[in-house]
Design a protein around this motif. Sequence first.
Motif, PDB file in Angstrom:
ATOM      1  N   SER A  93      63.683  41.605  -5.491  1.00  0.00           N
ATOM      2  CA  SER A  93      62.878  40.762  -4.613  1.00  0.00           C
ATOM      3  C   SER A  93      63.173  41.142  -3.166  1.00  0.00           C
ATOM      4  CB  SER A  93      63.213  39.282  -4.850  1.00  0.00           C
ATOM      5  OG  SER A  93      62.444  38.458  -4.007  1.00  0.00           O
ATOM      6  N   LEU A  94      62.303  41.958  -2.581  1.00  0.00           N
ATOM      7  CA  LEU A  94      62.491  42.461  -1.218  1.00  0.00           C
ATOM      8  C   LEU A  94      61.363  41.972  -0.323  1.00  0.00           C
ATOM      9  CD1 LEU A  94      63.261  46.208  -2.116  1.00  0.00           C
ATOM     10  CD2 LEU A  94      64.919  44.367  -1.776  1.00  0.00           C
ATOM     11  N   ASN A  95      61.672  41.706   0.940  1.00  0.00           N
ATOM     12  CA  ASN A  95      60.598  41.375   1.876  1.00  0.00           C
ATOM     13  C   ASN A  95      60.011  42.666   2.436  1.00  0.00           C
ATOM     14  OD1 ASN A  95      62.266  42.258   4.054  1.00  0.00           O
ATOM     15  ND2 ASN A  95      63.120  40.194   4.320  1.00  0.00           N
ATOM     16  N   GLY A  96      58.993  42.542   3.291  1.00  0.00           N
ATOM     17  CA  GLY A  96      58.314  43.730   3.795  1.00  0.00           C
ATOM     18  C   GLY A  96      59.237  44.686   4.522  1.00  0.00           C
ATOM     19  N   ARG A  97      60.119  44.146   5.376  1.00  0.00           N
ATOM     20  CA  ARG A  97      61.053  44.995   6.112  1.00  0.00           C
ATOM     21  C   ARG A  97      61.993  45.731   5.167  1.00  0.00           C
ATOM     22  NH1 ARG A  97      66.000  44.044   7.149  1.00  0.00           N
ATOM     23  NH2 ARG A  97      65.798  41.815   6.726  1.00  0.00           N
ATOM     24  N   GLU A  98      62.507  45.026   4.175  1.00  0.00           N
ATOM     25  CA  GLU A  98      63.442  45.629   3.226  1.00  0.00           C
ATOM     26  C   GLU A  98      62.756  46.694   2.372  1.00  0.00           C
ATOM     27  OE1 GLU A  98      66.355  41.744   2.585  1.00  0.00           O
ATOM     28  OE2 GLU A  98      64.551  41.988   1.367  1.00  0.00           O
ATOM     29  N   ILE A  99      61.486  46.474   2.070  1.00  0.00           N
ATOM     30  CA  ILE A  99      60.745  47.471   1.290  1.00  0.00           C
ATOM     31  C   ILE A  99      60.698  48.799   2.041  1.00  0.00           C
ATOM     32  CG2 ILE A  99      58.407  48.106   0.509  1.00  0.00           C
ATOM     33  CD1 ILE A  99      58.093  45.117  -0.296  1.00  0.00           C
ATOM     34  N   PHE A 100      60.434  48.745   3.335  1.00  0.00           N
ATOM     35  CA  PHE A 100      60.354  49.990   4.110  1.00  0.00           C
ATOM     36  C   PHE A 100      61.725  50.574   4.421  1.00  0.00           C
ATOM     37  CE2 PHE A 100      55.943  49.070   4.309  1.00  0.00           C
ATOM     38  CZ  PHE A 100      55.341  50.316   4.457  1.00  0.00           C
ATOM     39  N   GLU A 101      62.756  49.757   4.366  1.00  0.00           N
ATOM     40  CA  GLU A 101      64.113  50.299   4.479  1.00  0.00           C
ATOM     41  C   GLU A 101      64.458  51.151   3.264  1.00  0.00           C
ATOM     42  OE1 GLU A 101      66.554  46.875   5.044  1.00  0.00           O
ATOM     43  OE2 GLU A 101      66.169  46.735   7.200  1.00  0.00           O
ATOM     44  N   ASN A 102      63.743  50.907   2.152  1.00  0.00           N
ATOM     45  CA  ASN A 102      63.943  51.673   0.913  1.00  0.00           C
ATOM     46  C   ASN A 102      62.794  52.643   0.665  1.00  0.00           C
ATOM     47  OD1 ASN A 102      66.399  50.439  -0.765  1.00  0.00           O
ATOM     48  ND2 ASN A 102      65.377  48.762   0.320  1.00  0.00           N
ATOM     49  N   PHE A 103      62.168  53.087   1.761  1.00  0.00           N
ATOM     50  CA  PHE A 103      61.005  53.967   1.672  1.00  0.00           C
ATOM     51  C   PHE A 103      61.325  55.263   0.917  1.00  0.00           C
ATOM     52  CE2 PHE A 103      58.028  57.123   3.538  1.00  0.00           C
ATOM     53  CZ  PHE A 103      56.828  56.479   3.269  1.00  0.00           C
ATOM     54  N   GLY A 104      62.566  55.716   0.986  1.00  0.00           N
ATOM     55  CA  GLY A 104      62.956  56.952   0.312  1.00  0.00           C
ATOM     56  C   GLY A 104      63.025  56.841  -1.192  1.00  0.00           C
ATOM     57  N   ASN A 105      63.034  55.614  -1.700  1.00  0.00           N
ATOM     58  CA  ASN A 105      63.020  55.412  -3.152  1.00  0.00           C
ATOM     59  C   ASN A 105      61.638  55.788  -3.675  1.00  0.00           C
ATOM     60  OD1 ASN A 105      62.562  54.134  -5.715  1.00  0.00           O
ATOM     61  ND2 ASN A 105      64.284  52.757  -5.312  1.00  0.00           N
ATOM     62  N   PRO A 106      61.547  56.807  -4.556  1.00  0.00           N
ATOM     63  CA  PRO A 106      60.219  57.277  -4.995  1.00  0.00           C
ATOM     64  C   PRO A 106      59.378  56.215  -5.693  1.00  0.00           C
ATOM     65  CG  PRO A 106      61.970  58.259  -6.310  1.00  0.00           C
ATOM     66  CD  PRO A 106      62.631  57.587  -5.154  1.00  0.00           C
ATOM     67  N   VAL A 107      60.030  55.286  -6.378  1.00  0.00           N
ATOM     68  CA  VAL A 107      59.277  54.218  -7.054  1.00  0.00           C
ATOM     69  C   VAL A 107      58.642  53.295  -6.021  1.00  0.00           C
ATOM     70  CG1 VAL A 107      59.428  52.228  -8.606  1.00  0.00           C
ATOM     71  CG2 VAL A 107      60.722  54.306  -9.120  1.00  0.00           C
ATOM     72  N   ILE A 108      59.442  52.894  -5.023  1.00  0.00           N
ATOM     73  CA  ILE A 108      58.930  52.020  -3.966  1.00  0.00           C
ATOM     74  C   ILE A 108      57.875  52.743  -3.139  1.00  0.00           C
ATOM     75  CG2 ILE A 108      59.554  50.866  -1.802  1.00  0.00           C
ATOM     76  CD1 ILE A 108      62.136  49.984  -3.137  1.00  0.00           C
ATOM     77  N   ARG A 109      58.109  54.003  -2.840  1.00  0.00           N
ATOM     78  CA  ARG A 109      57.122  54.787  -2.085  1.00  0.00           C
ATOM     79  C   ARG A 109      55.789  54.826  -2.829  1.00  0.00           C
ATOM     80  NH1 ARG A 109      57.055  59.474   1.267  1.00  0.00           N
ATOM     81  NH2 ARG A 109      54.865  60.042   1.557  1.00  0.00           N
ATOM     82  N   ASN A 110      55.830  54.956  -4.119  1.00  0.00           N
ATOM     83  CA  ASN A 110      54.603  54.996  -4.920  1.00  0.00           C
ATOM     84  C   ASN A 110      53.870  53.654  -4.866  1.00  0.00           C
ATOM     85  OD1 ASN A 110      52.856  56.404  -6.928  1.00  0.00           O
ATOM     86  ND2 ASN A 110      53.580  54.775  -8.273  1.00  0.00           N
ATOM     87  N   VAL A 111      54.629  52.556  -4.890  1.00  0.00           N
ATOM     88  CA  VAL A 111      54.017  51.223  -4.797  1.00  0.00           C
ATOM     89  C   VAL A 111      53.367  51.038  -3.427  1.00  0.00           C
ATOM     90  CG1 VAL A 111      54.437  48.739  -4.788  1.00  0.00           C
ATOM     91  CG2 VAL A 111      55.579  50.191  -6.472  1.00  0.00           C
ATOM     92  N   ILE A 112      54.068  51.463  -2.376  1.00  0.00           N
ATOM     93  CA  ILE A 112      53.517  51.362  -1.022  1.00  0.00           C
ATOM     94  C   ILE A 112      52.208  52.132  -0.910  1.00  0.00           C
ATOM     95  CG2 ILE A 112      53.872  52.073   1.394  1.00  0.00           C
ATOM     96  CD1 ILE A 112      56.877  51.483   0.965  1.00  0.00           C
ATOM     97  N   ASP A 113      52.180  53.343  -1.457  1.00  0.00           N
ATOM     98  CA  ASP A 113      50.964  54.149  -1.374  1.00  0.00           C
ATOM     99  C   ASP A 113      49.811  53.504  -2.137  1.00  0.00           C
ATOM    100  OD1 ASP A 113      51.800  56.198   0.322  1.00  0.00           O
ATOM    101  OD2 ASP A 113      52.720  57.333  -1.299  1.00  0.00           O
ATOM    102  N   GLY A 114      50.111  52.897  -3.272  1.00  0.00           N
ATOM    103  CA  GLY A 114      49.067  52.183  -4.004  1.00  0.00           C
ATOM    104  C   GLY A 114      48.560  50.979  -3.241  1.00  0.00           C
TER     105      GLY A 114
END
Length: 292
Positions: free
Chosen positions: A195-216
Motif C-alpha cells: 500500500s503505497l501513496n503516489g510519492r512512494e510509488i515514484f520512489e520505487n520507479f525502478g521496480n519493473p513491476v511498479i514501472r509497468n503499472v505506472i505506464d498502464g
Amino acid sequence: MKILAFDIGGTEIKYALCDENFNLTEKKSVPTNACEGGARIIERIVEIIKIHSDIDRIGISTAGQVDSKKGEIIFATDSIPGYTGTKIKEIIESETGIPAAVENDVNSAAIGEAVFGAAKDCDSFICLTYGTGIGGAIYLDGKLFTGSSFSAGEFGHMVTHAGGISCTCGGCGCYEAYASVSALVKAVEKKTGKSLNGREIFENFGNPVIRNVIDGWIDEIVVGLKGLVHIFNPALIVAGGGIMNEQYIIDEINIRLQKELMPSFKSVKVVKAEMGNDANKIGAAFLASKIK
C-alpha cells in the motif's frame, strides 16, 4: 483591496490574505473536520473571517458543484455530509457584511492558472486535477465555461470503459476509476501487495513491476484526454495534482497523446499546473476582486 481567500477541501481548509497584486501572505490551514457537516464548515469560515476585521472581500474555492451566481452548493458527495444546498455566499455576507465570491475548486484553479500561471497566454484550455478523483474545468475564448447548471467539467465521470468497474458516482467505467491517483494506488497494491501513496510509488520507479503499472495508468490518462481533445480542440491542457510534478508523466502523456490524435488536433500541449496549492486561493481571490 485586501482579500481573504479560502480553499475548502475534504481534509483541510486553507486560507491566506491576498493583496491588490494577488500576493498571498499569512498562509494557514485548519482541519476541515468534514464529518461534522457542511454547516459547521461554514461556521468555522465565519469565525476565521471575524478575526480579520480589515478585509474588503472574501474569495472561496470549495469542493462540490457550485452555483457561482448564488454562491451555493448545488451538489456535494457524502464526503462532506449535508453540504448540498449550503448557501455559502448568503450566510457569509449576512454574518460578516463582507462581499464574497464562491466557486468550485477546479474552476478556481483554472482561473488562477489562466490569469497568473501555466495558461496565462492561452484563451482556450482545459484543466484537470488528478488526485483522489479527477476534477475538470473548461476555459473557452477567455472565459470559464460552467454549462447550463454550473456543473460542466466533470471529466472524472465520463465513461472510458463501458460496463467497467464501479465508481463513487454510482456509475461504472468512469475515467477517474481508472486514471485517478486512487486508481494508480489500487493497481500497484494489486500487483505488489504494497500500500503505497503516489510519492512512494515514484520512489520505487525502478521496480519493473511498479514501472509497468505506472505506464498502464498513463495509458488510461491518455484515453480520457484523447476524447476531450477531440471534443474541445484546446490549445493547452493544464494537468494539476501533486502527482503531475513527476516530469515523466507529463512527457509520456504528450508523447502518447500525439500518437492518438487526428492531424488537425496535434497542436495541443499538456503542461503541469504552475500555481500549485495556491491556484485555488488565487483564483477565488481574483473572482472576489471583480465583485462590484
